[in-house]
Scaffold this active site. Structure first.
Site, PDB file in Angstrom:
ATOM      1  N   ASP A   1       0.835  -1.207   0.000  1.00  0.00           N
ATOM      2  CA  ASP A   1       0.000   0.000   0.000  1.00  0.00           C
ATOM      3  C   ASP A   1       0.874   1.263   0.000  1.00  0.00           C
ATOM      4  O   ASP A   1       2.053   1.229   0.347  1.00  0.00           O
ATOM      5  CB  ASP A   1      -0.863  -0.016   1.265  1.00  0.00           C
ATOM      6  CG  ASP A   1      -2.189   0.701   1.094  1.00  0.00           C
ATOM      7  OD1 ASP A   1      -2.305   1.529   0.169  1.00  0.00           O
ATOM      8  OD2 ASP A   1      -3.109   0.430   1.883  1.00  0.00           O
TER       9      ASP A   1
ATOM     10  N   GLU B   1     -14.124   1.058   0.726  1.00  0.00           N
ATOM     11  CA  GLU B   1     -13.301   1.543   1.840  1.00  0.00           C
ATOM     12  C   GLU B   1     -13.651   2.986   2.215  1.00  0.00           C
ATOM     13  O   GLU B   1     -13.507   3.397   3.374  1.00  0.00           O
ATOM     14  CB  GLU B   1     -11.833   1.431   1.434  1.00  0.00           C
ATOM     15  CG  GLU B   1     -10.830   1.906   2.440  1.00  0.00           C
ATOM     16  CD  GLU B   1      -9.402   1.765   1.911  1.00  0.00           C
ATOM     17  OE1 GLU B   1      -8.677   2.778   1.939  1.00  0.00           O
ATOM     18  OE2 GLU B   1      -9.035   0.662   1.475  1.00  0.00           O
TER      19      GLU B   1
END
Length: 598
Positions: free
Chosen positions: A351, A406
């Site tokens: 990420d 998300e």
């Protein structure tokens, strides 16, 4: 307005003197590219739809080989289909100063690249042409609002245009390799110019991709992987796409809690999902166990565990989530991936990447190569968009680069925007490769959702991703009606075929995906009004010879549950969807007295 667009394009075509240039035509004859000393002019079924300036002037010549034809055939471990077969016509054009352009014309679009020196490419889009573009963002997490006029600024791929009613073009890039910089589009007046993030470090340049045709041609196209390098993994038998439980959406920081991690491992085991993702901060795990204990617990349950990592390039330093220092160098990667392989972990989620210049491209590819050597799957987050790497490195299962579920954690924007956004993504972002949206939530995160239960149920079919992360709480899935739960338990995440059956960006989308003898058909309504959709089942063959389980919404408003029916006469010819609603149909072979009827 559409008529004015075609008048302008016809005038541009006449000015190019295209009759004095060269033509390369697709094998099915629908797409032709006129190549002159200054422009590419793309024709679809005889009508000019796109003019492309390639920043060259002076005489060009066709290579001695002339126009060659062939078919690019290859297999994918995950994606829209298992086997891709892409017929093409191709030619190399030489420029006076020694550089060259390689042009491929496929039945669903064109691809061109330059060698020996790159060119400034500008796509000319007349005002009045409908378009869906996302403003440039490092993480590509934005919306694709519809517009009919050019607005100066920077835009990310992909860019979708409707040249006229029913004829579309989608612009992106592929073939990005070591030393390349990824690019974006800079808009000025009526042109979108390819602009590199930083300097190229090689004479081999990415392919410019323009998909052309109906919305079905766009959605089903595999040009991005077709123009990428071939598979570089000799043995792919260990690469297994699948559905995964995921802890972050409901419990942001609970990968630090061994007991909560166990709940999501148990969820995967009970649902029959092969994977669980242990997200950020697992390196701080307490509560009765550490990461080694969690992975061992998962293995004991028959569940494969994938682990989150900070890339170490973007959000780092005090306060940044960890682990953040274990992949950045080749030496660190080797240590960490060796450890993961030994402990039995099966993949990594990486990420928070920097903007995608040539150093980041090298980093992505180094991670993929090293992970493949250690038999680790890869999911990139906070990252660039797909550029065909899942063909080259098929251990690449998914990439985020999407404003996904998300965001219900972060602000209220998703609540009202989700339905139309979800109905746009199948025609834009998900066209170019796997998309880790983290779908299928029936409860609420920090902000509410107002899509219906069947809208949510449709998303893990509608959205393609080699690792499909199911984001909701364990009790949400375990409490579903038996038939809904059974459908999710057996849901594939890799497909043998994909067909668009109906839809229009922002309004609705109906997609059918095929796996192991079954068609999974999912549709959503992106509007706030009741909508009737009529899927074109003829594209799937003779479905009246199949049984069909039909899941539709029960009651009014968001949530409210499911109506479930069994049709023994094929699929319903039309479905009326509630506002922000959806449906799922799963076909199966027809049975009689315990025997499958052929």
């Amino acid at each position: 307005m559409k008529r004015n667009v075609f008048i302008l394009l016809s005038a541009l075509l006449a000015l190019t003197g295209c009759v004095k240039g060269y033509y390369v035509t697709s094998p099915d004859g629908n797409i032709s590219v006129g190549v002159t000393d200054s422009l590419l002019t793309v024709l679809y079924k005889g009508r000019a739809v796109q003019v492309i300036s390639c920043g060259y002037s002076g005489k060009i010549s066709m290579s001695a080989d002339g126009i060659v034809t062939g078919t690019e055939t290859y297999d994918l471990q995950s994606g829209k289909c298992r086997t891709v077969s892409a017929p093409y016509s191709a030619c190399t054009f030489n420029f006076a100063e020694g550089t060259a352009m390689n042009l491929h014309v496929f039945n669903d679009g064109i691809a061109f690249s330059f060698t020996g020196g790159d060119r400034t490419v500008t796509y000319r889009i007349p005002d009045g042409t409908k378009r869906w573009l996302q403003q440039q963002k490092t993480d590509y997490e934005g919306f694709y609002p519809a517009s009919t006029s050019a607005r100066e600024g920077k835009y990310s791929y992909p860019a979708l245009f409707e040249y006229c009613d029913g004829v579309f073009g989608l612009i992106t890039e592929s073939g990005v390799d070591h030393g390349n910089s990824c690019s974006f589009l800079t808009c000025g007046n009526d042109g979108y110019t390819v602009t590199y993030t930083d300097s190229e470090q090689t004479d081999r340049h990415p392919s410019r991709i323009l998909m052309i045709g109906s919305l079905a041609d766009i959605v089903e196209s595999n040009l991005v992987t077709t123009m990428a390098a071939g598979c570089r993994i000799d043995d792919t038998s260990w690469i297994r796409p699948g559905v995964s439980s995921w802890i972050y959406w409901a419990y942001n920081h609970s990968s630090k809690d061994f007991q909560k991690v166990r709940e999501y491992i148990d969820l995967a085991a009970e649902m029959g999902w092969p994977y669980t993702l242990i997200d950020w901060e697992w390196d701080e795990m307490t509560g009765g166990g550490n990461i080694d204990d969690a992975v061992a617990y998962a293995r004991g349950k028959g569940v494969r565990a994938n682990l989150w990592y900070n890339s170490g390039t973007s959000w780092i330093g005090p306060g940044a989530p960890g682990p953040q220092d274990r992949l950045r160098t080749a030496e660190a990667r080797e240590r960490e991936m060796t450890r993961l392989e030994q402990m039995g972990a099966t993949g990594i989620k990486v990420d928070f990447f920097n903007p995608d210049g040539h150093e980041m491209v090298d980093y992505y590819l180094d991670i993929l190569e090293d992970a493949a050597r250690h038999h680790l799957l890869v999911d990139f987050h906070g990252c660039t968009i797909p550029r065909g790497w899942s063909r080259t490195w098929p251990n690449l299962m998914s990439m985020e680069a999407v404003y996904g579920a998300e965001w219900y954690n972060n602000n209220r924007r998703m609540t009202n925007a989700a339905a139309a956004h979800n109905a746009t993504l199948p025609f834009t972002r998900n066209v170019i490769g796997p998309m880790d949206y983290t779908p299928c939530t029936f409860t609420d995160s920090q902000n509410p959702h107002i899509t219906t239960d069947c809208h949510e149920l449709a998303l893990p079919i509608l959205f393609e991703s080699g690792l499909q992360h199911m984001a909701d709480r364990p009790e949400a899935y375990l409490g579903l009606p038996a038939l809904v739960r059974n459908m999710l338990s057996s849901l594939p995440s890799a497909w043998e075929d994909t067909k668009l059956l109906a839809g229009y960006p922002g309004e609705s989308a109906v997609i059918a995906r095929y796996s192991k003898g079954k068609w999974y058909i999912a549709g959503i309504n992106g509007t706030d009004s009741t909508l009737t959709v009529r899927p074109d089942y003829s594209r799937l063959g003779v479905l009246d010879e199949l049984d069909a389980t039909v899941f539709t919404d029960k009651g009014e408003g968001p949530g409210k549950g499911f109506e479930i029916g069994l049709s023994m006469t094929g699929c319903p010819s039309s479905l009326t969807l509630r506002p922000r609603g959806g449906f799922v149909i799963v076909t199966s072979p027809k049975w009689q007295n315990g025997v499958i009827l052929k």
